[in-house]
Write a protein that holds these residues in place. Structure first.
Motif, PDB file in Angstrom:
ATOM      1  N   GLU A   1      -4.056   7.262  -5.576  1.00 43.81           N
ATOM      2  CA  GLU A   1      -4.607   8.195  -4.539  1.00 43.81           C
ATOM      3  C   GLU A   1      -5.960   7.447  -4.391  1.00 43.81           C
ATOM      4  O   GLU A   1      -6.415   6.434  -5.041  1.00 43.81           O
ATOM      5  CB  GLU A   1      -4.833   9.534  -4.947  1.00 43.81           C
ATOM      6  CG  GLU A   1      -3.679  10.338  -5.097  1.00 43.81           C
ATOM      7  CD  GLU A   1      -3.882  11.707  -5.745  1.00 43.81           C
ATOM      8  OE1 GLU A   1      -4.844  12.007  -6.277  1.00 43.81           O
ATOM      9  OE2 GLU A   1      -2.783  12.560  -5.608  1.00 43.81           O
ATOM     10  N   LYS A   2      -7.035   7.884  -3.242  1.00 42.76           N
ATOM     11  CA  LYS A   2      -8.100   7.125  -3.048  1.00 42.76           C
ATOM     12  C   LYS A   2      -9.064   7.125  -4.436  1.00 42.76           C
ATOM     13  O   LYS A   2      -9.158   8.375  -5.231  1.00 42.76           O
ATOM     14  CB  LYS A   2      -8.839   8.009  -2.315  1.00 42.76           C
ATOM     15  CG  LYS A   2     -10.001   7.067  -1.848  1.00 42.76           C
ATOM     16  CD  LYS A   2     -10.936   7.859  -0.412  1.00 42.76           C
ATOM     17  CE  LYS A   2     -12.157   7.023  -0.071  1.00 42.76           C
ATOM     18  NZ  LYS A   2     -12.946   7.922   0.741  1.00 42.76           N
TER      19      LYS A   2
ATOM     20  N   ALA B   1       0.815  -1.173   0.083  1.00 44.02           N
ATOM     21  CA  ALA B   1       0.063   0.184   0.189  1.00 44.02           C
ATOM     22  C   ALA B   1       0.856   1.200   0.096  1.00 44.02           C
ATOM     23  O   ALA B   1       0.468   2.238  -0.780  1.00 44.02           O
ATOM     24  CB  ALA B   1      -0.987   0.160   1.379  1.00 44.02           C
ATOM     25  N   ASN B   2       2.047   1.390   0.892  1.00 43.04           N
ATOM     26  CA  ASN B   2       2.816   2.501   0.893  1.00 43.04           C
ATOM     27  C   ASN B   2       3.499   2.683  -0.437  1.00 43.04           C
ATOM     28  O   ASN B   2       3.782   3.928  -0.720  1.00 43.04           O
ATOM     29  CB  ASN B   2       3.832   2.346   2.027  1.00 43.04           C
ATOM     30  CG  ASN B   2       3.199   2.681   3.164  1.00 43.04           C
ATOM     31  OD1 ASN B   2       3.105   3.831   3.710  1.00 43.04           O
ATOM     32  ND2 ASN B   2       2.651   1.671   4.106  1.00 43.04           N
TER      33      ASN B   2
ATOM     34  N   ILE C   1      -1.753   3.316   7.058  1.00 42.17           N
ATOM     35  CA  ILE C   1      -2.008   4.490   6.061  1.00 42.17           C
ATOM     36  C   ILE C   1      -3.478   4.809   6.639  1.00 42.17           C
ATOM     37  O   ILE C   1      -4.407   3.860   6.623  1.00 42.17           O
ATOM     38  CB  ILE C   1      -2.399   4.232   4.787  1.00 42.17           C
ATOM     39  CG1 ILE C   1      -0.639   3.645   4.235  1.00 42.17           C
ATOM     40  CG2 ILE C   1      -2.641   5.257   4.059  1.00 42.17           C
ATOM     41  CD1 ILE C   1      -0.518   3.297   2.861  1.00 42.17           C
TER      42      ILE C   1
ATOM     43  N   LEU D   1       2.456   1.781  -3.470  1.00 39.97           N
ATOM     44  CA  LEU D   1       1.533   2.276  -4.374  1.00 39.97           C
ATOM     45  C   LEU D   1       1.182   3.843  -4.308  1.00 39.97           C
ATOM     46  O   LEU D   1       1.198   4.614  -5.031  1.00 39.97           O
ATOM     47  CB  LEU D   1      -0.047   1.703  -4.218  1.00 39.97           C
ATOM     48  CG  LEU D   1      -0.038   0.164  -4.628  1.00 39.97           C
ATOM     49  CD1 LEU D   1      -1.444  -0.186  -4.301  1.00 39.97           C
ATOM     50  CD2 LEU D   1       0.214   0.029  -5.982  1.00 39.97           C
ATOM     51  N   ARG D   2       1.394   4.300  -2.889  1.00 41.79           N
ATOM     52  CA  ARG D   2       1.089   5.549  -2.538  1.00 41.79           C
ATOM     53  C   ARG D   2       2.449   6.389  -3.194  1.00 41.79           C
ATOM     54  O   ARG D   2       2.190   7.430  -3.875  1.00 41.79           O
ATOM     55  CB  ARG D   2       0.877   5.845  -1.046  1.00 41.79           C
ATOM     56  CG  ARG D   2      -0.179   5.051  -0.267  1.00 41.79           C
ATOM     57  CD  ARG D   2      -1.685   5.854  -1.034  1.00 41.79           C
ATOM     58  NE  ARG D   2      -1.906   7.265  -0.175  1.00 41.79           N
ATOM     59  CZ  ARG D   2      -3.093   7.681  -0.160  1.00 41.79           C
ATOM     60  NH1 ARG D   2      -4.027   7.276  -0.851  1.00 41.79           N
ATOM     61  NH2 ARG D   2      -3.307   8.831   0.566  1.00 41.79           N
TER      62      ARG D   2
ATOM     63  N   TYR E   1      -6.074  -0.948   1.389  1.00 41.86           N
ATOM     64  CA  TYR E   1      -5.294   0.033   2.432  1.00 41.86           C
ATOM     65  C   TYR E   1      -4.987   1.332   1.792  1.00 41.86           C
ATOM     66  O   TYR E   1      -4.858   2.218   2.594  1.00 41.86           O
ATOM     67  CB  TYR E   1      -4.005  -0.959   3.212  1.00 41.86           C
ATOM     68  CG  TYR E   1      -4.381  -1.753   4.068  1.00 41.86           C
ATOM     69  CD1 TYR E   1      -5.122  -1.324   5.322  1.00 41.86           C
ATOM     70  CD2 TYR E   1      -3.820  -3.106   4.085  1.00 41.86           C
ATOM     71  CE1 TYR E   1      -5.300  -2.185   6.133  1.00 41.86           C
ATOM     72  CE2 TYR E   1      -4.267  -3.935   5.085  1.00 41.86           C
ATOM     73  CZ  TYR E   1      -4.891  -3.543   6.031  1.00 41.86           C
ATOM     74  OH  TYR E   1      -5.147  -4.473   7.308  1.00 41.86           O
ATOM     75  N   ALA E   2      -4.298   1.247   0.600  1.00 43.78           N
ATOM     76  CA  ALA E   2      -4.068   2.442   0.004  1.00 43.78           C
ATOM     77  C   ALA E   2      -5.087   3.574  -0.746  1.00 43.78           C
ATOM     78  O   ALA E   2      -5.128   4.514  -0.925  1.00 43.78           O
ATOM     79  CB  ALA E   2      -3.094   2.125  -1.231  1.00 43.78           C
TER      80      ALA E   2
END
Length: 563
Positions: free
Chosen positions: A71-72, A62-63, A198, A65-66, A95-96
């Protein structure tokens, strides 16, 4: 609301209504980590991962990907068979704050390009052997980054050293990928990234967790928008239905692919909700499945009829201990009664038929596992699920015994089709989701499917849409007209047959068509049979009568059986 006559059939252990928490899907994994950090969550080919390892690996993904700019609400495609990376990535995307786009690894370039274009996916995670296919479509999509993994990445020693040689022999080539530019290695992400929680705000009723592609006879595949609430609710219903199953004690056989919504809900999410262990198999192989059941003692085995039929027909089934199995939910196609009875006799467990659609997350009806079952029925609606039979002509609710279209309401019903408001509007009538399947309800509230209103073919649990296959055939320069239909098949339930009229002066063989289709379609969609005709049956306005051809095949089958 209807009077829900089926509720009188419920055993006392199943509530008529459930309470659904306002949580995103990934919160279930967080709870598993908090409650059972050192309990085995995933087993894959001799390798175990604890809830802590899966949770932390998901946060690492997830981190990363950020860092890549996800983004959301951004879409991330996962093109993997069942393996630990598929579990980690699924929860990592959520999670991301992203939306998972499940992508079948069997897709051809054409199918992959369409799904990536339609979904607008920014990132794709895939196996190394799929990398060449992905690179060919990249420029025609919005994909900004490609993450590559390999089956060997989560195999124990010495399998991780041996597997690359097996893979090269199986596929005839090997792929070397470097961690640079827009290409990223999953192993490097796991090695270098921090597992930092996150904080992404979620509205479980509105926020989409999954874009699951389904098709139809009226056009190209559509992205079904399933929210966090849809998936949590359907999994909670499944949990309530399987009331004899205990938290922290169940072992789930994960052979249904996670890129299919049925495998995703009944294994990938339910196993985490129940703090269970999922034993993953990357594909359905009869002997491997028998060995896995014998060795790892799964208690729950969601599957499709073709799987149960394949196991029962194996000559050495008696050599394996299958007695660990408590319950099996069969979906994707009708379950023959003789298969149900024989499988239960061998395992001592329960095998029941259910019903659902991608648009309903997917389950709406199931027979009781430890209660009254009706042969030939798909069972009764799950808690908080309402169902009726509607007259197609005017939408009137029909009484028991009359055939019409099955329609559904419930918290598991999709938000709609991705970027297709008109298709979404056509699928709902007065709040009822129209399934496209014809059926009836009896006086006790048990439902029965008698035919599919749509012409979709279900072969071995895979949904195949005639229009998609026909479009490929029509692009062949020798074909003037064609129509594709599902014909009866003793193993797959149905299989694909193409009826073809050639252009004057043109010729093509079955072998040539087979090769052509395999270049443009996933293997399960390729016609198994081709029939060349001088003309095809049509209506007065020139519409090809697919159903006439299907009836001809059924008649041929009856005549063969009579002989």
């Amino acid at each position: 609301m209807t009077d829900k006559v089926w509720l009188s059939q419920y055993p006392e252990e199943i509530p008529h209504s459930l309470t659904y928490e306002d949580i995103p899907v990934q919160s279930l994994l967080t709870r598993g980590y908090e409650k059972y950090p050192n309990k085995i969550s995933v087993h894959f080919m001799g390798r175990d991962l604890t809830f802590k390892e899966v949770y932390e690996s998901s946060l690492k993904f997830a981190n990363y990907l950020r860092r890549l700019g996800v983004e959301k609400g951004d879409r991330v495609a996962i093109m993997l068979p069942n393996c630990p990376q598929a579990v980690i990535a699924y929860y990592g995307v959520l999670y991301a704050g992203g939306i998972v786009v499940q992508t079948n690894p069997l897709y051809t370039e054409r199918e992959l390009q369409y799904q990536m274009e339609d979904s607008g996916a920014k990132v794709i995670l895939a196996l190394d052997i799929l990398y060449p296919r992905i690179t060919k479509v990249l420029k025609r999509t919005k994909i900004e980054n490609v993450i590559i993994t390999a089956v060997k990445d989560y195999l124990p020693f010495p399998k991780n050293l041996i597997y690359p040689f097996i893979q090269k022999r199986q596929y005839g080539f090997s792929v070397k990928v470097e961690h640079k530019g827009i290409t990223h290695l999953f192993t490097e992400i796991m090695r270098t990234q921090e597992a930092t929680p996150i904080n992404v705000p979620f509205n479980s009723e509105e926020d989409i967790a999954l874009l699951q592609y389904t098709g139809g006879t009226t056009g190209s595949p559509k992205g079904v928008m399933l929210t966090h609430r849809n998936l949590v609710a359907n999994t909670k219903m499944c949990d309530a239905w399987m009331y004899k199953c205990k938290d922290g004690e169940e072992v789930f056989l994960g052979v249904l692919p996670f890129f299919h919504v049925y495998g995703m809900t009944t294994v990938l999410i339910l196993s985490v909700m129940k703090y269970g262990k999922m034993v993953l198999l990357p594909k359905f192989d009869i002997e491997q499945t028998l060995k896995t059941i014998d060795k790892h003692k799964p208690t729950l085995f969601p599957g499709a009829p073709t799987m149960y039929i394949g196991l029962l027909n194996h000559p050495d089934i008696g050599k394996y201990d299958l007695s660990s199995i408590k319950a099996c939910l069969s979906g994707s196609a009708p379950l023959p009664v003789e298969v149900q009875e024989k499988f239960e006799a061998i395992t001592g467990g329960k095998l029941v038929e259910g019903y659902g659609l991608t648009e309903t997350s997917p389950v709406t009806h199931v027979n009781f596992i430890w209660g009254n079952r009706v042969k030939g029925s798909i069972g009764v609606p799950w808690p908080d699920t309402d169902a009726v039979i509607l007259r197609s002509s005017d939408g009137t609710i029909l009484p028991p015994g009359e055939i019409g279209e099955i329609a559904i309401k419930g918290p598991q019903v999709m938000k709609g089709y991705w970027n297709r408001p008109e298709d979404t509007a056509m699928t709902f009538v007065d709040g009822w989701f129209l399934t496209g399947d014809l059926g009836y309800m009896d006086d006790d509230g048990y439902f029965y499917v008698v035919d599919r209103k749509k012409d979709m073919i279900i072969a071995g649990g895979f949904n195949i849409y005639p229009r998609e296959v026909e479009e490929v055939l029509y692009e062949h320069d020798a074909i003037q007209e064609c129509v594709v239909a599902g014909i009866p098949d003793p193993y797959r339930g149905e299989t694909v047959k193409a009826y073809i009229v050639l252009k004057e002066g043109k010729s093509v063989t079955e072998a040539e068509l087979n090769k052509y289709c395999r270049q443009n379609l996933a293997a399960f969609k390729v016609p198994r049979y081709y029939e060349f005709r001088k003309e095809l049956p049509k209506t007065a306005v020139g519409k090809i009568l697919r159903r006439t051809l299907v009836e001809e095949e059924k008649q041929k089958n009856l005549e063969l059986q009579a002989k």
